[in-house]
Motif scaffolding. Structure first.
Motif, PDB file in Angstrom:
ATOM      1  N   MET A 294      -1.231  -3.523  -7.940  1.00 44.86           N
ATOM      2  CA  MET A 294      -0.310  -4.000  -6.900  1.00 44.86           C
ATOM      3  C   MET A 294       0.815  -4.847  -7.485  1.00 44.86           C
ATOM      4  N   GLY A 295       0.548  -5.478  -8.619  1.00 51.30           N
ATOM      5  CA  GLY A 295       1.579  -6.291  -9.244  1.00 51.30           C
ATOM      6  C   GLY A 295       2.719  -5.469  -9.797  1.00 51.30           C
ATOM      7  N   ARG A 296       2.531  -4.153  -9.900  1.00 47.96           N
ATOM      8  CA  ARG A 296       3.584  -3.280 -10.429  1.00 47.96           C
ATOM      9  C   ARG A 296       4.380  -2.613  -9.327  1.00 47.96           C
ATOM     10  N   LEU A 297       4.046  -2.906  -8.073  1.00 44.27           N
ATOM     11  CA  LEU A 297       4.735  -2.276  -6.942  1.00 44.27           C
ATOM     12  C   LEU A 297       6.199  -2.707  -6.895  1.00 44.27           C
ATOM     13  N   GLU A 298       7.105  -1.758  -6.659  1.00 48.94           N
ATOM     14  CA  GLU A 298       8.532  -2.059  -6.641  1.00 48.94           C
ATOM     15  C   GLU A 298       9.209  -1.702  -5.324  1.00 48.94           C
ATOM     16  N   CYS A 299       8.473  -1.091  -4.384  1.00 48.12           N
ATOM     17  CA  CYS A 299       9.074  -0.722  -3.101  1.00 48.12           C
ATOM     18  C   CYS A 299       8.405  -1.514  -1.975  1.00 48.12           C
ATOM     19  N   PRO A 300       9.077  -1.662  -0.830  1.00 50.53           N
ATOM     20  CA  PRO A 300       8.457  -2.364   0.295  1.00 50.53           C
ATOM     21  C   PRO A 300       7.163  -1.687   0.731  1.00 50.53           C
ATOM     22  N   LEU A 301       6.169  -2.503   1.101  1.00 49.15           N
ATOM     23  CA  LEU A 301       4.856  -1.995   1.498  1.00 49.15           C
ATOM     24  C   LEU A 301       4.460  -2.636   2.823  1.00 49.15           C
TER      25      LEU A 301
ATOM     26  N   MET B 146      -0.457  -9.696  -5.114  1.00 52.88           N
ATOM     27  CA  MET B 146       1.004  -9.631  -5.162  1.00 52.88           C
ATOM     28  C   MET B 146       1.623 -11.028  -5.191  1.00 52.88           C
ATOM     29  N   GLU B 147       0.982 -11.985  -4.543  1.00 51.31           N
ATOM     30  CA  GLU B 147       1.477 -13.360  -4.623  1.00 51.31           C
ATOM     31  C   GLU B 147       1.416 -13.870  -6.050  1.00 51.31           C
ATOM     32  N   ARG B 148       0.338 -13.557  -6.743  1.00 56.23           N
ATOM     33  CA  ARG B 148       0.220 -13.974  -8.147  1.00 56.23           C
ATOM     34  C   ARG B 148       1.216 -13.241  -9.029  1.00 56.23           C
ATOM     35  N   ALA B 149       1.497 -11.998  -8.704  1.00 57.55           N
ATOM     36  CA  ALA B 149       2.419 -11.192  -9.524  1.00 57.55           C
ATOM     37  C   ALA B 149       3.883 -11.501  -9.235  1.00 57.55           C
ATOM     38  N   GLY B 150       4.151 -12.179  -8.118  1.00 56.66           N
ATOM     39  CA  GLY B 150       5.530 -12.530  -7.794  1.00 56.66           C
ATOM     40  C   GLY B 150       6.282 -11.460  -7.039  1.00 56.66           C
TER      41      GLY B 150
ATOM     42  N   SER C   4       5.260 -10.489  -3.802  1.00 53.53           N
ATOM     43  CA  SER C   4       4.763 -10.514  -2.419  1.00 53.53           C
ATOM     44  C   SER C   4       5.876 -10.377  -1.394  1.00 53.53           C
ATOM     45  N   HIS C   5       7.149 -10.564  -1.839  1.00 54.29           N
ATOM     46  CA  HIS C   5       8.264 -10.382  -0.904  1.00 54.29           C
ATOM     47  C   HIS C   5       8.372  -8.929  -0.433  1.00 54.29           C
ATOM     48  N   LEU C   6       7.723  -8.015  -1.158  1.00 56.90           N
ATOM     49  CA  LEU C   6       7.760  -6.609  -0.777  1.00 56.90           C
ATOM     50  C   LEU C   6       6.704  -6.260   0.273  1.00 56.90           C
ATOM     51  N   LEU C   7       5.800  -7.183   0.546  1.00 54.53           N
ATOM     52  CA  LEU C   7       4.627  -6.883   1.360  1.00 54.53           C
ATOM     53  C   LEU C   7       4.737  -7.441   2.781  1.00 54.53           C
ATOM     54  N   THR C   8       4.378  -6.613   3.750  1.00 56.92           N
ATOM     55  CA  THR C   8       4.202  -7.050   5.133  1.00 56.92           C
ATOM     56  C   THR C   8       2.827  -6.581   5.587  1.00 56.92           C
ATOM     57  N   VAL C   9       2.024  -7.492   6.124  1.00 61.07           N
ATOM     58  CA  VAL C   9       0.677  -7.164   6.587  1.00 61.07           C
ATOM     59  C   VAL C   9       0.628  -7.329   8.101  1.00 61.07           C
ATOM     60  N   LEU C  10       0.227  -6.272   8.786  1.00 63.71           N
ATOM     61  CA  LEU C  10      -0.035  -6.315  10.222  1.00 63.71           C
ATOM     62  C   LEU C  10      -1.540  -6.199  10.414  1.00 63.71           C
ATOM     63  N   SER C  11      -2.172  -7.310  10.707  1.00 69.23           N
ATOM     64  CA  SER C  11      -3.618  -7.340  10.855  1.00 69.23           C
ATOM     65  C   SER C  11      -3.952  -7.658  12.314  1.00 69.23           C
ATOM     66  N   TYR C  12      -4.730  -6.777  12.967  1.00 71.80           N
ATOM     67  CA  TYR C  12      -4.954  -6.884  14.416  1.00 71.80           C
ATOM     68  C   TYR C  12      -6.440  -7.143  14.718  1.00 71.80           C
TER      69      TYR C  12
END
Length: 441
Positions: A1-8, A32-36, A38-46
């Motif tokens: 996940m730390g290598r992710l480069e697109c919005p998720l 992703m927070e540790r990898a720096g 996390s700005h690419l991540l949005t979590v919708l948890s219901y």
């Protein structure tokens, strides 16, 4: 996940009985927070949502028969989880937000307008709390690129309106409707000391406005682009006519507004940089003022003779305006910047030919030899050249060359009276009487 480069976008139900999707989402978030990134991540948890989060209004199935693709296949009664009403509402909410994640809408209105006209930048179809960067990029005529950018966070309306919402950082902060233009700066690595100026007023200033995920500060060409539009900023409105002027050995350009006229007129003078600078005159013509941009430091006549122009040169330019059939000879102004302001002051006070309706002087000085040609400005400057000093960045400060303000009346324009005068007499000048808003009274 730390290598992710697109919005998720992660959509999970906290009552998922099939997969531990919620726990996985939280683990991915921490990674992703540790990898720096996390700005690419949005979590919708219901809460009370199960595994089968489908498009809106699909019939709810808390459990159903399910045949695996294992070898051999296995048929099971799978418990998906979720509660009827809550899960159904989640399916509608998640679907709308998923569409926003992939269908960010950017609009700039008007997309084509004058450079002094404000535009509105709207970004829509965002998730509440979504972080984004709005970026402006312009390549000027000399090939150098300029950029500006601002950070925003979408609120509950799912919209960012640059005219109303505050920038949280970037090349400007706060609510600045036109910050994407006035904060344009050279991109990193560019040549230093450049100034943006429009040279060809018959073409627009093209600016690409783009939206990126997260709060970015560099490397925009390597980021995932969510939306982009190109806007055109013009100095010449439709119908404005550009007319080169060479009569009287002038080097000038006349800009006539659209329509038959007659129009108020204006003589436009720039400063020490020389050359023929047209963009201000073109813009004034776009607002109904016939404007003559005049090159008086490096005109063709100076190139041919090696001599600077005399006072007659400016009076010839004034007569071009005064005698033009589409210009009101009784409503002519002068506008000057820097050295152009000094020349404007002198003409407004002392010229027996130039009869101005008003004068506008920007960043100018009345300290100057009041008798003689423009060349005497050079003599005054050279006399005080030792007063120039440098700041900590090795940038020249010239203001002290005109200080202290002299008491000798022959070294400054005196505007205390209201009638014309010749140099050396008690100075007079119509300058102060009718300096109204650009001849519109």
């Amino acid at each position: 996940m730390g290598r992710l480069e697109c919005p998720l976008l992660l959509v999970v139900g906290e009552d998922d009985q099939n997969w531990p999707a919620h726990e996985c989402a939280m683990d991915m978030k921490e990674t992703m927070e540790r990898a720096g990134n996390s700005h690419l991540l949005t979590v919708l948890s219901y809460k009370n949502a199960g595994h089968l989060i489908e498009p809106p209004f699909m019939p709810f199935a808390r459990a159903s028969s399910f045949k695996t693709v294992t070898n051999p296949p296995t048929k099971v009664m799978a418990l998906w989880g979720g509660e009827l009403v809550a899960h159904s509402r989640v399916q509608e909410d998640a679907w709308r937000k998923m569409l926003r994640q992939h269908c960010v809408k950017l609009s700039v209105q008007p997309s084509r307008g004058l450079v002094d006209e404000k535009f509105t930048v709207l970004v829509q179809n965002l998730l509440p709390g979504f972080q984004l960067t709005i970026h402006a990029l312009h390549q000027c005529e000399d090939g150098h690129s300029w950029e500006a950018f601002a950070h925003y966070t979408a609120d509950a309306t799912s919209i960012v309106n640059v005219s109303q919402d505050p920038s949280l950082g970037g090349t400007y902060s706060g609510v600045e409707p036109m910050g994407l233009l006035w904060s344009l700066r050279l991109v990193p690595g560019s040549k230093t000391g450049l100034r943006w100026r429009k040279m060809n007023v018959q073409t627009p200033m093209g600016v690409t406005i783009s939206v990126y995920h997260g709060h970015q500060t560099e490397g925009f060409l390597d980021q995932v682009l969510l939306a982009s539009v190109v806007v055109e900023r013009w100095y010449m409105a439709p119908g404005v006519r550009r007319v080169p002027i060479t009569e009287g050995r002038l080097t000038a350009t006349l800009f006539l507004p659209s329509g038959p006229g007659p129009f108020p007129g204006l003589l436009d003078l720039w400063g020490w940089g020389g050359k023929l600078v047209e963009y201000r005159a073109a813009l004034l013509a776009s607002h109904g003022i016939a404007s003559l941009a005049l090159n008086y430091l490096t005109p063709q006549i100076t190139k041919e003779t090696g001599k600077m122009v005399d006072n007659d040169y400016f009076e010839t330019a004034y007569r071009v305006l005064e005698q033009h059939p589409q210009i009101l000879g009784s409503r002519i102004a002068m506008l000057g910047l820097s050295l152009g302001a000094a020349v404007t002051l002198r003409k407004a006070v002392y010229s027996q030919v130039v009869k101005l309706r008003c004068a506008v002087c920007i960043s100018g000085s009345h300290v100057q030899p009041i008798d003689g040609p423009v060349e005497q400005f050079n003599a005054l400057f050279n006399k005080n050249i030792d007063k120039i000093h440098l700041d900590k960045d090795n940038q020249s400060i010239l203001r002290d060359t005109l200080l202290p303000i002299p008491t000798d009346p022959s070294l400054k324009v005196d505007i205390k009276h209201t009638d014309k005068a010749t140099p050396g007499s008690s100075s007079k000048g119509q300058f102060a009487a009718n300096n109204r808003a650009m001849l519109r009274v």
